[in-house]
Design a protein around this motif. Structure first.
Motif, PDB file in Angstrom:
ATOM      1  N   THR A 227       0.840  -1.189   0.000  1.00 43.53           N
ATOM      2  CA  THR A 227       0.000   0.000   0.000  1.00 43.53           C
ATOM      3  C   THR A 227       0.876   1.239   0.000  1.00 43.53           C
TER       4      THR A 227
ATOM      5  N   THR B  57       0.743   3.449   2.181  1.00 46.00           N
ATOM      6  CA  THR B  57       1.194   3.585   3.564  1.00 46.00           C
ATOM      7  C   THR B  57       2.451   2.750   3.803  1.00 46.00           C
TER       8      THR B  57
ATOM      9  N   GLY C 293       2.653  -4.216   4.372  1.00 49.38           N
ATOM     10  CA  GLY C 293       1.268  -4.165   3.926  1.00 49.38           C
ATOM     11  C   GLY C 293       0.371  -5.248   4.475  1.00 49.38           C
TER      12      GLY C 293
ATOM     13  N   GLN D 160      -2.640  -2.426   8.750  1.00 52.38           N
ATOM     14  CA  GLN D 160      -2.652  -0.967   8.708  1.00 52.38           C
ATOM     15  C   GLN D 160      -2.550  -0.433  10.137  1.00 52.38           C
TER      16      GLN D 160
ATOM     17  N   ASP E   7       5.523   4.486  -7.827  1.00 50.26           N
ATOM     18  CA  ASP E   7       5.186   3.633  -6.699  1.00 50.26           C
ATOM     19  C   ASP E   7       5.164   2.160  -7.108  1.00 50.26           C
TER      20      ASP E   7
ATOM     21  N   GLU F 244       7.647  -0.508  -5.630  1.00 54.75           N
ATOM     22  CA  GLU F 244       7.098  -1.705  -4.993  1.00 54.75           C
ATOM     23  C   GLU F 244       7.795  -2.955  -5.516  1.00 54.75           C
TER      24      GLU F 244
END
Length: 116
Positions: free
Chosen positions: A4, A6, A41, A44, A78, A82
């Motif tokens: 994610t 985050t 991930g 959260q 991103d 990743e």
């Protein structure tokens, strides 16, 4: 499992500030394993935890949560980031050390060459 925004941002912020996962976990009052799940991930952080992370990293909670809608170029970056992180995470400890050493050396060299 796709990382994610985050997860990616937490890893980036932690590494950028030369903190270990244990350092951040200690600050939050949780185990390193629990913090590791945020960066990978698998879970959260709670609202309270996001606020503490924002304070630690001196960023907004929106930034940590990825609520600052990225543009298309950022989204592509991103995805690429990743993929690289997943490759890095699959390496053994010795290989990670080599990658970390190389990245740190390149980073120092670039900072030195741009400040001249």
């Amino acid at each position: 499992m796709p990382l994610t925004a985050t997860a990616l941002r937490l890893r980036h912020l932690r590494i950028e500030r030369n903190l270990s996962q244990q350092d951040v976990a200690n600050y939050l009052g949780i185990t390193r394993t629990a913090y590791n799940k945020y960066e990978n991930g698998f879970s959260q952080p709670t609202t309270r935890t996001v606020k503490k992370l924002a304070e630690l990293f001196c960023v907004s909670t929106d930034f940590i949560l990825g609520a600052d809608t990225p543009d298309i170029k950022q989204q592509a970056m991103d995805v690429s980031t990743e993929k690289q992180i997943k490759k890095y995470l699959s390496l053994n400890e010795n290989s990670r050390y080599i990658v970390d050493s190389l990245v740190n050396k390149l980073y120092q060299d670039e900072r030195t060459s741009t400040s001249i």
